[in-house]
Design a protein around this motif. Structure first.
Motif, short mmCIF file in Angstrom:
data_model
loop_
_atom_site.label_atom_id
_atom_site.label_comp_id
_atom_site.label_asym_id
_atom_site.label_seq_id
_atom_site.Cartn_x
_atom_site.Cartn_y
_atom_site.Cartn_z
N PRO A 37 0.84 -1.21 0.00
CA PRO A 37 0.00 0.00 0.00
C PRO A 37 0.87 1.25 0.00
O PRO A 37 1.83 1.35 0.76
CB PRO A 37 -0.81 -0.13 1.29
CG PRO A 37 -0.87 -1.61 1.53
CD PRO A 37 0.46 -2.14 1.07
N LEU A 38 0.52 2.18 -0.86
CA LEU A 38 1.36 3.36 -1.05
C LEU A 38 1.26 4.33 0.11
O LEU A 38 0.16 4.69 0.55
CB LEU A 38 0.96 4.08 -2.35
CG LEU A 38 1.74 5.35 -2.67
CD1 LEU A 38 3.22 5.04 -2.87
CD2 LEU A 38 1.16 6.03 -3.91
N ASN A 39 2.41 4.73 0.62
CA ASN A 39 2.51 5.88 1.51
C ASN A 39 3.40 6.87 0.77
O ASN A 39 4.61 6.70 0.69
CB ASN A 39 3.14 5.48 2.85
CG ASN A 39 3.26 6.65 3.81
OD1 ASN A 39 3.62 7.76 3.43
ND2 ASN A 39 2.96 6.41 5.08
N PRO A 44 -12.34 1.77 -7.21
CA PRO A 44 -12.99 0.99 -8.27
C PRO A 44 -12.60 1.45 -9.68
O PRO A 44 -12.41 0.63 -10.58
CB PRO A 44 -14.49 1.22 -8.01
CG PRO A 44 -14.58 1.56 -6.56
CD PRO A 44 -13.33 2.35 -6.28
N ALA A 45 -12.44 2.76 -9.86
CA ALA A 45 -12.06 3.27 -11.17
C ALA A 45 -10.62 2.90 -11.51
O ALA A 45 -10.31 2.55 -12.66
CB ALA A 45 -12.24 4.78 -11.22
N MET A 46 -9.74 2.96 -10.52
CA MET A 46 -8.35 2.57 -10.78
C MET A 46 -8.27 1.09 -11.15
O MET A 46 -7.54 0.72 -12.07
CB MET A 46 -7.47 2.86 -9.56
CG MET A 46 -6.04 2.35 -9.71
SD MET A 46 -4.89 3.02 -8.50
CE MET A 46 -4.52 4.61 -9.25
N GLU A 47 -9.02 0.25 -10.47
CA GLU A 47 -9.01 -1.17 -10.78
C GLU A 47 -9.55 -1.42 -12.19
O GLU A 47 -9.01 -2.25 -12.94
CB GLU A 47 -9.82 -1.93 -9.74
CG GLU A 47 -9.16 -1.94 -8.36
CD GLU A 47 -10.02 -2.61 -7.30
OE1 GLU A 47 -11.22 -2.82 -7.55
OE2 GLU A 47 -9.49 -2.91 -6.21
N ALA A 48 -10.61 -0.71 -12.57
CA ALA A 48 -11.18 -0.88 -13.90
C ALA A 48 -10.21 -0.41 -14.98
O ALA A 48 -10.07 -1.04 -16.03
CB ALA A 48 -12.50 -0.12 -14.00
N ALA A 49 -9.54 0.72 -14.72
CA ALA A 49 -8.57 1.23 -15.70
C ALA A 49 -7.40 0.27 -15.85
O ALA A 49 -6.96 -0.01 -16.98
CB ALA A 49 -8.08 2.61 -15.27
N THR A 50 -6.90 -0.26 -14.75
CA THR A 50 -5.78 -1.20 -14.80
C THR A 50 -6.17 -2.46 -15.57
O THR A 50 -5.39 -2.96 -16.39
CB THR A 50 -5.32 -1.56 -13.37
OG1 THR A 50 -4.91 -0.38 -12.70
CG2 THR A 50 -4.17 -2.55 -13.40
N PRO A 90 -4.15 3.51 -2.19
CA PRO A 90 -3.13 2.57 -1.71
C PRO A 90 -2.53 1.69 -2.81
O PRO A 90 -1.35 1.34 -2.73
CB PRO A 90 -3.89 1.73 -0.68
CG PRO A 90 -5.00 2.62 -0.21
CD PRO A 90 -5.40 3.41 -1.42
N SER A 91 -3.32 1.34 -3.83
CA SER A 91 -2.84 0.46 -4.89
C SER A 91 -2.19 1.21 -6.05
O SER A 91 -1.83 0.59 -7.05
CB SER A 91 -3.99 -0.40 -5.42
OG SER A 91 -5.05 0.43 -5.89
N ALA A 92 -2.01 2.52 -5.92
CA ALA A 92 -1.44 3.29 -7.02
C ALA A 92 -0.03 2.81 -7.34
O ALA A 92 0.79 2.59 -6.45
CB ALA A 92 -1.41 4.77 -6.66
N ARG A 139 8.27 4.93 -8.08
CA ARG A 139 6.85 4.95 -7.77
C ARG A 139 6.35 6.34 -7.40
O ARG A 139 5.21 6.70 -7.68
CB ARG A 139 6.56 3.96 -6.62
CG ARG A 139 5.09 3.65 -6.43
CD ARG A 139 4.88 2.62 -5.34
NE ARG A 139 3.48 2.22 -5.26
CZ ARG A 139 2.95 1.45 -4.31
NH1 ARG A 139 3.75 0.97 -3.36
NH2 ARG A 139 1.67 1.14 -4.31
N VAL A 140 7.19 7.13 -6.74
CA VAL A 140 6.81 8.49 -6.32
C VAL A 140 7.77 9.50 -6.93
O VAL A 140 8.99 9.34 -6.86
CB VAL A 140 6.84 8.61 -4.78
CG1 VAL A 140 6.69 10.07 -4.35
CG2 VAL A 140 5.73 7.77 -4.16
#
Length: 349
Positions: A28-30, A130-136, A151-153, A317-318
């Protein structure tokens, strides 16, 4: 479906560079603590000039709201790069900073429109998952841009949120050596940026030993709510020496409460974002300072990062963008709208 397939083919280089299976395994992204990071100023030195995007490249942006100048300015940064490179760019936002479902609907609609990449600035850490998961799943890379953190970015562009509060705390430590009572006006509960900004301020100023944080209350990014919260705090603690607010809109509400209480000479006020009204209030002597996170520059950097990812570059990642504490002493240095001059000033700090 044809649009989605077209988008998936267009980003094949990106998919190969990170591997979508690998993306699912990321911790998970921090965005503040992520070790796989770099500074915005290092992009050209480490990865070379920005590659020219292929003809027909389309990028979409989803923001919190356009009623807040910060998010309009972020879009201006996107548009600067899109116009310079002649790529198609669409920027949409929810009606308000609390319209989480409206923002999700906008993001979901963009996924089916054939964009090669999407830039998300979510209202909370969860509402655009949900949108990030759909886009991925459709093969469309998503870049998380200030300030809530999904967190999943797989990639994030923005400033160190905790540093906003640390900058203000350090001002108090340097300029109020006798210490005193201070208060924080928080943003929306549950939003990563609000929590980090508040923590940076309270932890740093408390560690100095002479300050007491007597109140830390949410005002949901609202100027009116911040005014009411500050008025109550001032009644409870008439000897309060200062406020730190998580954004400038709230800070300006706090300024009104301080004026109404006749405490201008005793109680300083700081905000965050660096909107034009904050700069004007600093010049007028009403607002003591703001932590400018330079949204136009952030937008430029974010779109540049998205295009580098589309070109197959293996970026960290960042990518951290700059910030600076603005007071009457340096307000004119950073007030420029000349982005080349601003970049030069930031690189020289």
């Amino acid at each position: 479906m044809q649009h989605i397939l077209k988008g998936a083919l267009a980003v094949s280089a990106f998919a190969l560079s990170i591997g979508f299976a690998q993306a699912q395994d990321l911790a998970p992204l921090n965005s503040d603590a992520e070790p796989d990071r770099m500074d915005w100023s290092e992009l050209d030195a480490r990865f070379g000039p920005l590659p020219a995007p292929p003809a027909g490249t389309k990028v979409g942006g989803v923001s919190k709201t356009l009623t807040n100048e910060y998010w309009r300015s972020l879009g201006e940064g996107y548009a600067n790069v899109a116009g310079k490179l002649s790529i198609e760019f669409v920027y949409q936002a929810a009606q308000s900073e609390g319209d989480q479902l409206g923002q999700l609907s906008i993001a979901e609609n963009l996924i089916s429109q054939g964009f090669n990449a999407l830039l998300f600035s979510p209202q909370t850490d969860a509402n655009l998952i949900p949108a990030m998961e759909a886009a991925t799943a459709a093969g469309i890379p998503v870049l998380n841009v200030n300030d809530a953190v999904i967190p999943s970015a797989t990639h994030y562009v923005g400033n160190v949120q905790k540093g906003n509060g640390v900058n203000v705390a350090n001002w108090f430590i340097a300029n109020r050596p006798d210490g005193g009572k201070v208060a924080a006006i928080e943003g929306q509960p549950g939003v990563y940026a609000a929590g980090q900004r508040t923590a940076g301020f309270t932890e740093t100023v408390t560690a100095a030993g002479k300050f007491e944080v007597v109140a830390s209350v949410p005002a949901n990014w609202s100027r009116e709510e911040a005014f009411n919260a500050a008025a109550t705090i001032l009644q409870q603690y008439p000897d309060l020496i200062g406020f730190y607010a998580n954004n400038d809109g709230m800070a300006l509400g706090v300024v009104e409460a301080v004026k109404a209480a006749g405490k201008q000479d005793q109680t300083v006020v700081f905000g965050t974002d660096g909107i034009s009204d904050a700069y004007a209030a600093i010049r007028a002597g009403d607002l003591t300072g703001t932590v400018d996170s330079f949204p136009v520059l952030t937008g430029e950097v974010a779109l540049e990062v998205a295009l580098r990812l589309l070109a197959g570059q293996d970026l960290p990642r960042v990518v951290a963008t700059p910030q600076a504490l603005i007071t009457k002493d340096n307000v004119e240095t950073y007030a420029t709208t000349d982005m080349a001059a601003l970049r030069a000033a930031l690189l020289a700090q």
